[in-house]
Enzyme design. Structure first.
Site, mmCIF file in Angstrom:
data_model
loop_
_atom_site.group_PDB
_atom_site.id
_atom_site.type_symbol
_atom_site.label_atom_id
_atom_site.label_comp_id
_atom_site.label_asym_id
_atom_site.label_seq_id
_atom_site.Cartn_x
_atom_site.Cartn_y
_atom_site.Cartn_z
ATOM 1 N N THR A 56 0.871 -1.132 0.073
ATOM 2 C CA THR A 56 -0.033 -0.060 -0.099
ATOM 3 C C THR A 56 0.787 1.231 -0.051
ATOM 4 O O THR A 56 1.896 1.365 0.816
ATOM 5 C CB THR A 56 -0.772 -0.167 1.184
ATOM 6 O OG1 THR A 56 -1.811 -1.199 1.328
ATOM 7 C CG2 THR A 56 -1.738 1.099 1.277
ATOM 8 N N CYS B 83 25.401 4.569 7.054
ATOM 9 C CA CYS B 83 25.117 3.077 7.247
ATOM 10 C C CYS B 83 26.173 2.337 7.625
ATOM 11 O O CYS B 83 25.995 1.166 7.803
ATOM 12 C CB CYS B 83 24.662 2.829 5.665
ATOM 13 S SG CYS B 83 23.216 3.586 5.206
#
Length: 378
Positions: A237, A323
């Protein structure tokens, strides 16, 4: 707090936050639903998609929303390579890519692809001719980072992409534009590339939303399956609230790109001028790097120690890619810098909110660090 780690993430613009809040209140319908509020949500997504696509010269049908740029990179790299494996298994990238490119390349190697990595020199620059020379008739994919996230090294992607297509028109090209999207003008049609990735949280938007441009007619294999959203490429969605937030962030930045580049250049000039006051600072970024990212080695002082000291002074910088979570800089390693320079490296990255006063405060804090911190003996 003085925030100088905008290559890691950026503060959300209050106007963007307001747009997201209003969207959560008023546009909560599932875009796949057939009733009115669902149709309204779909209409708002299409409106945002059209505007964001226009920022890079793309058609709305060529823009796909993802959860982040890492997902966009994965979809592009796997999808393009796997769709072309029957005629070519050679893939090329640079040695200083983000982990969301390096790691998929490593996985493709395990699947039988031949990966070629073009490393930067000690100045941090890539010899673009080495990329072109590596391309042959079996090269199915070239993936390039536009602006390196650790040093700000910038590739002339227009020239490189043109040369690649001249040598092998079948070779797919992916551009990781996370550090350049809405900071430099980008026209995907001029670049003649297949895919391009970007992220919202690098441009004063929310975390958890990214985008992927895919040129019309590109053969790409879906690697994320489910309910068929995003025209079957990326199931799940749609995050309408953050999609509207990205559009707002782009709306704010689009008319100010040139002005912001000048602002960053002024801040960088001020920073480099004041760094001349130190006898132990080495600049690791190339001379022609993007003006909003500067990587330096504060020799004699470990990065982690210096970061914690600056943090105690209310100043945020980093030691490399966000990261990496404190790991040694991959980019500086492949540049083959000395261990001393790598261990003492910090990254300063500007955002639209930063000022010359922030630079002055950083310089003052670095001078205090020399007084307070014990120098590492080697």
């Amino acid at each position: 707090m003085i925030y100088l780690d905008n290559a890691a993430t950026t503060p959300v613009n209050p106007e963007v936050a307001k747009t997201i809040y209003e969207s959560m209140k008023n546009t909560f319908g599932n875009p796949s639903s057939l009733y009115t509020i669902g149709a309204q949500s779909e209409m708002e997504i299409n409106k945002a998609r059209t505007f964001i696509a226009s920022c890079i010269g793309a058609k709305s049908s060529e823009l796909y929303f993802t959860s982040c740029a890492s997902e966009s990179n994965n979809i592009a790299i796997y999808g393009l390579a796997l769709a072309r494996k029957n005629w070519g298994k050679k893939i090329i990238t640079t040695g200083y890519e983000h982990p969301s490119v390096r790691n998929p390349f490593g996985m493709l190697e395990e699947l039988g692809f031949e990966a070629v990595y073009i490393n930067p020199d000690k100045s941090g620059n890539i010899n673009y001719q080495e990329i072109i020379d590596a391309v042959d008739s079996k090269t199915c994919l070239v993936s390039l980072i536009h602006v390196n996230n650790e040093t700000g090294a910038k590739l002339d992607i227009e020239k490189i992409c043109s040369k690649i297509k001249e040598k092998n028109s079948r070779t797919a090209i992916h551009i990781d534009a996370v550090q350049s999207f809405m900071k430099y003008p980008i026209d995907v049609k001029k670049l003649k590339i297949e895919t391009l990735s970007f992220s919202a949280h690098k441009i004063n938007g929310p975390k958890g939303i990214g985008g992927l441009y895919i040129r019309s007619g590109t053969n790409i294999k879906p690697v994320f399956l489910g309910g068929g959203q995003e025209r079957g490429l990326r199931a799940g969605t749609e995050n309408i609230h953050y999609i509207q937030g990205v559009a707002k962030a782009c709306e704010i930045l689009k008319p100010t790109i040139s002005r912001n580049l000048l602002h960053y250049s002024n801040l960088k000039s001020k920073l480099l001028e004041r760094l001349n006051e130190f006898d132990n600072v080495i600049i690791n970024s190339p001379d022609d790097a993007a003006p909003y990212t500067v990587n330096i080695s504060f020799t004699g002082y470990r990065s982690e120690t210096l970061l914690h000291f600056l943090d105690s002074m209310g100043i945020c910088v980093s030691s490399g890619s966000a990261c990496s979570k404190g790991s040694q800089s991959h980019t500086l390693e492949v540049m083959k810098l000395s261990q001393n320079l790598i261990d003492s490296a910090i990254r300063i990255s500007f955002g639209v909110q930063n000022t010359e006063e922030d630079v002055i405060a950083l310089i003052s804090a670095l001078k205090l660090a020399i007084e307070k911190l014990q120098k590492v003996k080697r």
